[in-house]
Design an enzyme around this catalytic site. Structure first.
Site, mmCIF file in Angstrom:
data_model
loop_
_atom_site.group_PDB
_atom_site.id
_atom_site.type_symbol
_atom_site.label_atom_id
_atom_site.label_comp_id
_atom_site.label_asym_id
_atom_site.label_seq_id
_atom_site.Cartn_x
_atom_site.Cartn_y
_atom_site.Cartn_z
ATOM 1 N N SER A 119 -13.714 19.057 11.795
ATOM 2 C CA SER A 119 -14.031 17.722 11.291
ATOM 3 C C SER A 119 -14.795 16.929 12.339
ATOM 4 C CB SER A 119 -12.743 16.973 10.933
ATOM 5 O OG SER A 119 -13.002 15.595 10.695
ATOM 6 N N ARG A 123 -14.245 14.194 17.113
ATOM 7 C CA ARG A 123 -14.898 13.771 18.349
ATOM 8 C C ARG A 123 -14.446 12.382 18.777
ATOM 9 N NH1 ARG A 123 -21.270 13.554 17.085
ATOM 10 N NH2 ARG A 123 -21.247 13.608 19.344
ATOM 11 N N ASP A 140 -24.848 17.890 22.060
ATOM 12 C CA ASP A 140 -25.105 18.996 22.986
ATOM 13 C C ASP A 140 -26.583 19.330 23.125
ATOM 14 O OD1 ASP A 140 -25.544 20.017 20.483
ATOM 15 O OD2 ASP A 140 -24.177 21.716 20.660
ATOM 16 N N ARG A 226 -19.533 15.685 5.622
ATOM 17 C CA ARG A 226 -19.821 16.447 6.851
ATOM 18 C C ARG A 226 -20.905 15.721 7.649
ATOM 19 N NH1 ARG A 226 -16.906 19.657 9.185
ATOM 20 N NH2 ARG A 226 -18.406 21.293 9.648
ATOM 21 N N GLU A 229 -20.080 10.144 10.913
ATOM 22 C CA GLU A 229 -19.029 9.607 11.776
ATOM 23 C C GLU A 229 -19.564 8.525 12.706
ATOM 24 O OE1 GLU A 229 -20.946 12.520 14.496
ATOM 25 O OE2 GLU A 229 -20.607 12.354 12.341
ATOM 26 N N ASP A 230 -20.827 8.647 13.111
ATOM 27 C CA ASP A 230 -21.420 7.627 13.979
ATOM 28 C C ASP A 230 -21.602 6.310 13.237
ATOM 29 O OD1 ASP A 230 -23.308 8.797 12.325
ATOM 30 O OD2 ASP A 230 -24.861 8.977 13.865
#
Length: 338
Positions: A119, A123, A140, A226, A229-230
């Protein structure tokens, strides 16, 4: 780097490797227990912790460079690679942890941790081992220089309640469709991306543990899409501060994950593969989906929490006037050599 700086935390419970388990909503019960977390007053204000979101093994070559740069920054207390791909073998992560630590030119320890879930909400989990008052959330595939990293940290120290980032986007309401859209606006922004986002450590707790049932529903949207989140973190922080984020101008930022890369300049022979890999950018109509996220967050949370900001903080103050030198129009304080 000494062996004492090498830390590897690998969750090897078999059930975590099944596709079914990994796509279930993230459980935050353990992470949200305040008794397991350090007191805010005991967190270091003079350094920050770097949390890198890792997923694709094809990006391992550039991770050597990226983690080394972070580890070399004087204000970095620790570099932690949060690995979210449940299918990566434990042996791969063991070798990665060893290689990143032994090859790093920096002083800050580098750690590899397997996430409890794939998920994207993971993070932002609060962590008992974070010892700093601020954290840098990054991807990354973003490579920058130590001066820019220190510059962003200094900006955050002057704006500790706000999110500070290097990549900005905006929300807007589209009258023709009657829906919110995700866009880039030329003179304002309301979202900074987790490509490079610095913030208070406390916001990890607010995102993962605060907001009651409404935030639980919002986090479920992140799992279903998916993505986004930001954007949700920007909602959370703007709801607390009632102001937008801060955009910083870095001296040098290389985005290896941007699809516009041509692959001709490479850190490694695998770079042409790396630029095409991404956890939340695999599906088509990326902007449309993120616009749908904004609409859903607005619906679930009951208000449009995002706030606009204007301008960018730059790392130098130079002459703005233009003069003609040597047949060219340049800034007046710029030296011109024939």
């Amino acid at each position: 780097m000494t062996s004492g700086q090498l830390t590897l935390i690998l969750l090897t419970i078999t059930s975590l490797f099944s596709t079914t388990i990994c796509h279930r909503p993230l459980s935050t019960n353990h992470h949200c227990n305040r008794h397991n977390l350090p007191s805010q007053k005991h967190l270091r204000p003079d350094q920050f912790t770097v949390l890198i979101n890792g997923y694709s093994e094809s990006r391992i070559p550039i991770l050597h460079t990226i983690t080394g740069i972070y580890s070399s920054s004087p204000s970095v207390a620790a570099v932690v690679l949060l690995w979210g791909n449940p299918n990566t073998p434990s042996t791969t992560l063991t070798h990665l942890s060893h290689n990143l630590s032994t090859s790093s030119p920096g002083h800050a320890p580098i750690t590899v941790i397997r996430q409890p879930s794939s998920s994207l909400n993971a993070r932002f989990l609060p962590r008992a081992w974070i010892s700093t008052r601020s954290v840098l959330i990054c991807d990354d595939d973003i490579e920058t220089d130590t001066k820019s990293i220190e510059f962003v940290f200094n900006i955050w120290r002057n704006n500790p309640e706000q999110l500070v980032g290097l990549f900005a986007r905006s929300h807007a309401f589209e009258l023709t469709s009657g829906a919110w859209i995700y866009t880039v606006h030329p003179d304002r922004y309301s979202i900074v991306l987790t490509k490079f986002m610095m913030m208070k450590t406390e916001y990890l707790y607010l995102y993962s543990c605060g907001g009651g049932e409404l935030m639980k529903q919002a986090r479920l949207i992140v799992d279903e899409m998916r993505n986004c989140e930001d954007i949700l973190m920007n909602f959370v922080v703007a709801n607390v501060t009632s102001v937008g984020p801060v955009l910083a101008g870095a001296k040098r930022v290389r985005d290896w994950g941007d699809a516009r890369n041509d692959g001709q300049r490479a850190l490694t022979a695998a770079a042409t593969e790396e630029v095409a890999v991404g956890l939340s950018s695999r599906k088509k109509e990326h902007r449309k989906r993120r616009g749908e996220c904004i609409t859903e967050f607005h619906r679930v949370l009951g208000k449009m929490g995002l706030r606009y900001s204007y301008g960018k903080v730059v790392n130098s103050v130079g002459e703005q006037g233009l003069c003609q030198k040597g047949g060219k129009l340049v800034f007046c304080d710029q030296q011109f050599f024939k």
